[in-house]
Design an enzyme around this catalytic site. Structure first.
Site, PDB file in Angstrom:
ATOM      1  N   LYS A 179      -3.792  35.907  57.140  1.00  0.00           N
ATOM      2  CA  LYS A 179      -2.641  35.004  57.304  1.00  0.00           C
ATOM      3  C   LYS A 179      -3.150  33.571  57.405  1.00  0.00           C
ATOM      4  O   LYS A 179      -3.749  33.179  58.405  1.00  0.00           O
ATOM      5  CB  LYS A 179      -1.858  35.326  58.575  1.00  0.00           C
ATOM      6  CG  LYS A 179      -0.542  34.542  58.624  1.00  0.00           C
ATOM      7  CD  LYS A 179       0.136  34.621  59.970  1.00  0.00           C
ATOM      8  CE  LYS A 179      -0.377  33.591  60.945  1.00  0.00           C
ATOM      9  NZ  LYS A 179      -0.235  32.186  60.472  1.00  0.00           N
ATOM     10  N   GLY A 232      -8.862  29.684  65.695  1.00  0.00           N
ATOM     11  CA  GLY A 232      -7.771  28.792  66.075  1.00  0.00           C
ATOM     12  C   GLY A 232      -8.018  28.253  67.469  1.00  0.00           C
ATOM     13  O   GLY A 232      -9.154  28.222  67.957  1.00  0.00           O
ATOM     14  N   GLU A 235      -6.088  28.395  73.356  1.00  0.00           N
ATOM     15  CA  GLU A 235      -4.826  28.834  73.962  1.00  0.00           C
ATOM     16  C   GLU A 235      -4.268  30.074  73.229  1.00  0.00           C
ATOM     17  O   GLU A 235      -3.939  31.084  73.853  1.00  0.00           O
ATOM     18  CB  GLU A 235      -3.847  27.669  73.860  1.00  0.00           C
ATOM     19  CG  GLU A 235      -2.572  27.852  74.606  1.00  0.00           C
ATOM     20  CD  GLU A 235      -1.600  26.709  74.273  1.00  0.00           C
ATOM     21  OE1 GLU A 235      -2.043  25.655  73.782  1.00  0.00           O
ATOM     22  OE2 GLU A 235      -0.396  26.922  74.492  1.00  0.00           O
ATOM     23  N   GLY A 237      -5.995  31.942  71.198  1.00  0.00           N
ATOM     24  CA  GLY A 237      -7.048  32.963  71.283  1.00  0.00           C
ATOM     25  C   GLY A 237      -6.880  33.867  72.497  1.00  0.00           C
ATOM     26  O   GLY A 237      -7.083  35.080  72.430  1.00  0.00           O
ATOM     27  N   GLU A 254     -13.002  32.705  67.174  1.00  0.00           N
ATOM     28  CA  GLU A 254     -13.662  31.410  66.935  1.00  0.00           C
ATOM     29  C   GLU A 254     -12.680  30.351  67.401  1.00  0.00           C
ATOM     30  O   GLU A 254     -11.669  30.112  66.744  1.00  0.00           O
ATOM     31  CB  GLU A 254     -13.963  31.228  65.445  1.00  0.00           C
ATOM     32  CG  GLU A 254     -14.947  32.221  64.862  1.00  0.00           C
ATOM     33  CD  GLU A 254     -16.368  31.973  65.334  1.00  0.00           C
ATOM     34  OE1 GLU A 254     -16.640  30.907  65.910  1.00  0.00           O
ATOM     35  OE2 GLU A 254     -17.193  32.875  65.141  1.00  0.00           O
ATOM     36  N   CYS A 288     -13.450  22.071  64.539  1.00  0.00           N
ATOM     37  CA  CYS A 288     -13.785  22.685  65.819  1.00  0.00           C
ATOM     38  C   CYS A 288     -15.112  22.172  66.353  1.00  0.00           C
ATOM     39  O   CYS A 288     -15.319  22.111  67.555  1.00  0.00           O
ATOM     40  CB  CYS A 288     -13.824  24.193  65.658  1.00  0.00           C
ATOM     41  SG  CYS A 288     -14.838  24.708  64.271  1.00  0.00           S
ATOM     42  N   GLU A 389      -9.849  19.251  74.041  1.00  0.00           N
ATOM     43  CA  GLU A 389     -10.057  19.095  72.599  1.00  0.00           C
ATOM     44  C   GLU A 389      -8.890  18.279  72.033  1.00  0.00           C
ATOM     45  O   GLU A 389      -7.730  18.634  72.226  1.00  0.00           O
ATOM     46  CB  GLU A 389     -10.083  20.477  71.942  1.00  0.00           C
ATOM     47  CG  GLU A 389     -10.353  20.406  70.460  1.00  0.00           C
ATOM     48  CD  GLU A 389     -10.331  21.772  69.805  1.00  0.00           C
ATOM     49  OE1 GLU A 389      -9.394  22.547  70.045  1.00  0.00           O
ATOM     50  OE2 GLU A 389     -11.256  22.063  69.032  1.00  0.00           O
TER      51      GLU A 389
HETATM   52  P1  NAD Z   1      -3.571  27.537  66.397  1.00  0.00           P
HETATM   53  O1  NAD Z   1      -4.274  28.351  67.416  1.00  0.00           O
HETATM   54  O2  NAD Z   1      -2.308  26.871  66.761  1.00  0.00           O
HETATM   55  O3  NAD Z   1      -3.234  28.432  65.116  1.00  0.00           O
HETATM   56  C1  NAD Z   1      -4.230  29.167  64.443  1.00  0.00           C
HETATM   57  C2  NAD Z   1      -3.569  30.298  63.685  1.00  0.00           C
HETATM   58  O4  NAD Z   1      -2.971  31.199  64.615  1.00  0.00           O
HETATM   59  C3  NAD Z   1      -2.455  29.871  62.731  1.00  0.00           C
HETATM   60  O5  NAD Z   1      -2.521  30.662  61.563  1.00  0.00           O
HETATM   61  C4  NAD Z   1      -1.192  30.194  63.526  1.00  0.00           C
HETATM   62  O6  NAD Z   1      -0.074  30.446  62.694  1.00  0.00           O
HETATM   63  C5  NAD Z   1      -1.631  31.452  64.254  1.00  0.00           C
HETATM   64  N1  NAD Z   1      -0.887  31.759  65.482  1.00  0.00           N
HETATM   65  C6  NAD Z   1      -0.288  30.906  66.341  1.00  0.00           C
HETATM   66  N2  NAD Z   1       0.311  31.583  67.352  1.00  0.00           N
HETATM   67  C7  NAD Z   1       0.068  32.899  67.131  1.00  0.00           C
HETATM   68  C8  NAD Z   1       0.417  34.102  67.806  1.00  0.00           C
HETATM   69  N3  NAD Z   1       1.141  34.087  68.925  1.00  0.00           N
HETATM   70  N4  NAD Z   1       0.004  35.284  67.291  1.00  0.00           N
HETATM   71  C9  NAD Z   1      -0.734  35.321  66.170  1.00  0.00           C
HETATM   72  N5  NAD Z   1      -1.085  34.219  65.466  1.00  0.00           N
HETATM   73  C10 NAD Z   1      -0.704  33.010  65.943  1.00  0.00           C
HETATM   74  O7  NAD Z   1      -4.664  26.501  65.865  1.00  0.00           O
HETATM   75  P2  NAD Z   1      -4.489  25.333  64.811  1.00  0.00           P
HETATM   76  O8  NAD Z   1      -3.730  24.226  65.455  1.00  0.00           O
HETATM   77  O9  NAD Z   1      -3.979  25.880  63.520  1.00  0.00           O
HETATM   78  O10 NAD Z   1      -6.012  24.915  64.563  1.00  0.00           O
HETATM   79  C11 NAD Z   1      -6.718  24.095  65.411  1.00  0.00           C
HETATM   80  C12 NAD Z   1      -7.555  24.890  66.387  1.00  0.00           C
HETATM   81  O11 NAD Z   1      -8.423  25.787  65.703  1.00  0.00           O
HETATM   82  C13 NAD Z   1      -8.469  24.004  67.208  1.00  0.00           C
HETATM   83  O12 NAD Z   1      -8.439  24.411  68.548  1.00  0.00           O
HETATM   84  C14 NAD Z   1      -9.842  24.266  66.631  1.00  0.00           C
HETATM   85  O13 NAD Z   1     -10.911  24.022  67.487  1.00  0.00           O
HETATM   86  C15 NAD Z   1      -9.744  25.693  66.232  1.00  0.00           C
HETATM   87  N6  NAD Z   1     -10.752  26.001  65.229  1.00  0.00           N
HETATM   88  C16 NAD Z   1     -11.849  26.751  65.594  1.00  0.00           C
HETATM   89  C17 NAD Z   1     -12.852  27.012  64.660  1.00  0.00           C
HETATM   90  C18 NAD Z   1     -14.073  27.818  65.017  1.00  0.00           C
HETATM   91  O14 NAD Z   1     -14.729  28.316  64.112  1.00  0.00           O
HETATM   92  N7  NAD Z   1     -14.422  27.959  66.277  1.00  0.00           N
HETATM   93  C19 NAD Z   1     -12.726  26.529  63.368  1.00  0.00           C
HETATM   94  C20 NAD Z   1     -11.610  25.778  63.046  1.00  0.00           C
HETATM   95  C21 NAD Z   1     -10.616  25.530  63.985  1.00  0.00           C
END
Ligand code: NAD
Length: 502
Positions: A179, A232, A235, A237, A254, A288, A389
């Protein structure tokens, strides 16, 4: 018909509900296209397709070397369509065209090719120490695929992240439902075409753009899924981990970061100044691993800040599709508001706004989500901008007394994804050894490679991706114990339960 459809069981289709959404170009606010919006029912159908494809062995029963050949064909397919993919990635995610061409496409190709090569390593069982006690035996380890994997990814590196997850899952023999984030769904659906054309069997890869609530939740809670790979925010996660716990799914996370860049007083300043700016402002800080906390020794503080301020003006903020732009927009209005909110808070909490801090609108940028590269000085570790962050172009500059102090401040965070040390290699490597982070760069920044594991300490995640170690996260290790003494008489341990007849 929507411009970007779901890909389920080898076919492109609309969502069962018929719902669609628009995806926007963050440089202009204009539509890139309409996208089929997967709901929980579409997610369940995609999981069923992945389950059937896994269970009948159409992919998992292939030798790793055979899977590797198909993954190499995917790599070639991406390369062949590089200009189109780069242009689409740039429009959809706000990646500068320079980054899309120079980093995103190359990385996707590199990962499919390398994971394809690693796949054949899984064909051979690994031998284990042989034992004679209590009875002689021959022991080995095989790495089975986990089964049906689901992958949920964020909006910052849509094509790379899709390529990372899919290449690792497929190399190990799994099937997958991915997704993409709703902000950036486009290139993942093009990747689906490439995989189909390269010979990936139907149902092995399924791609369903859609929201987190409902659709994403189905991917985490459905009992027919064996593993969840989430990238993502920390929070979300946490919620993923809780949802996955109900069916005890394998989970890799991640998550976010607040990475420190420690500059030592013997650093090469030309290298360190540009390296620090690259570390925080690459992709407008929406990474990230962004090096968002700069730790400077007292003696170097003023000189280094002066040089940063002198160089930061050379960053060319502009529309993502302009080849001259070196920093593009933030991904959305929501992200713009978040970042501006943190900037306001930084000033309120007493940090000095040394440069930037504003939305940029001149020169045709008014319809996009642009923020000037922003540097706060006089930041202390307790301030919000030093702890949370921001995921935007905001650098917090802190001060340290000595190396112990630098290590203490660098490690004084809930995160532990990455860090950098700028200085003479011997000293810098010593500091690197004391930092609590999954990746530490010495005189370098942001470079990831499919051969090296990547992931977080502390609340930056669980497990590792990339490298052979990352590939193993997509496998179940199976120990096979072969008893090689055929005589009942010698198996005295049976007698503890079922005594021998005399
Ligand atoms: P996010 O956590 O809001 O969303 C990430 C994904 O999760 C999206 O596809 C979203 O639709 C989905 N999602 C949201 N709520 C969900 C739920 N309740 N159940 C299942 N899926 C859900 O993050 P974002 O704003 O898209 O991205 C930014 C974040 O990602 C930052 O915190 C960044 O550090 C992190 N990130 C981490 C890495 C890594 O490798 N460690 C890499 C890139 C980004």
């Amino acid at each position: 018909m929507s411009d970007f459809q779901l890909f389920i069981d080898g076919e492109f289709c609309e969502a069962a509900s018929g719902d669609t959404f628009e995806t926007l170009d963050p440089s202009t606010g204009e539509s890139v296209g309409t996208v089929a919006k997967a709901g929980a029912d579409d997610a369940a159908r995609a999981i069923d397709a992945a389950r059937a494809a896994f269970d009948d062995g159409r992919w998992s029963f292939k030798r790793g070397s055979e899977r590797g050949k198909i993954l190499a064909a995917v790599a070639k397919g991406i390369k062949d369509r590089a200009p189109e993919l780069a242009e689409l990635e740039s429009r959809d995610s706000g990646a500068t065209i320079m980054k899309a061409k120079g980093a995103d496409i190359g990385s996707a190709v590199f990962w499919f090719r390398t994971m394809g090569e690693y796949a054949s390593r899984l064909d051979e069982p690994e031998s284990l120490p042989q034992t004679i006690s209590p009875g002689p035996s021959y022991n080995y380890l095989v790495r089975d695929p986990v089964g049906v994997c689901t992958a949920i990814i964020p909006w910052n590196f849509p094509l790379q992240m899709a390529a990372w997850k899919i290449s690792m899952a497929l190399a190990a023999g799994n099937t997958i439902v991915l997704k993409p984030a709703p902000e950036t769904p486009c290139t993942a659906t093009r990747l689906a075409e490439i995989m189909r054309d390269a010979g990936v069997p139907d149902g092995v890869v399924n791609i369903i753009p859609g929201p987190g609530p409902g659709t994403g939740e189905e991917l985490v809670s459905n009992p027919r899924v064996d593993k969840v790979a989430f990238t993502g925010s920390t929070e979300v996660g946490r919620q993923i981990m809780q949802m996955a716990a109900n069916t005890v799914k394998k989970t890799t996370l991640e998550l976010g970061g607040k990475s420190a860049q420690v500059v030592l007083d013997d650093a090469d300043l030309d290298l360190a100044v540009d390296g620090v700016l690259y570390g925080i402002f690459f992709h407008a800080g929406q990474i990230c691993t962004a090096g968002s906390r700069l730790l400077l020794p007292d003696a170097l503080y003023d000189t280094f800040v002066e040089r940063l301020l002198d160089r930061v003006g050379d960053i060319k903020v502009g529309p993502a599709n302009d080849p001259a732009s070196t920093m593009g927009p933030l991904v959305s209005q929501k992200q713009l508001d978040t970042v501006l909110g943190y900037i306001e808070l930084g000033s309120k909490e007493g940090a000095t706004l040394a440069t930037g801090g504003t939305r940029l609108t001149d020169g045709g940028l008014d319809r996009g989500f642009f923020v000037a590269p922003t540097i706060f000085t006089d930041v202390t570790p307790d301030m919000t901008i030093a702890r949370e962050e921001i995921f935007g172009p905001v650098l917090s500059v802190l001060r340290y007394d000595d190396e112990d102090d630098a290590v203490r401040i660098a490690n004084g965070t809930d995160y532990g994804l990455s860090a950098a040390v700028w200085g003479s290699p011997t000293r810098a490597m010593k500091i690197a050894g004391r930092l609590q982070a999954g990746t530490v760069w010495v005189n370098e920044y942001h470079l990831l490679n499919p051969h090296y594991p990547f992931g977080g300490y502390k609340q930056s995640g669980i497990g590792r991706e990339h490298g052979y170690l990352g590939l193993l996260e997509y496998t179940e290790p199976k120990h096979v114990h072969v008893g090689i003494d055929p005589s009942r008489r010698n198996k005295r341990w049976f007698d503890m339960t079922i005594p021998r007849r005399r």
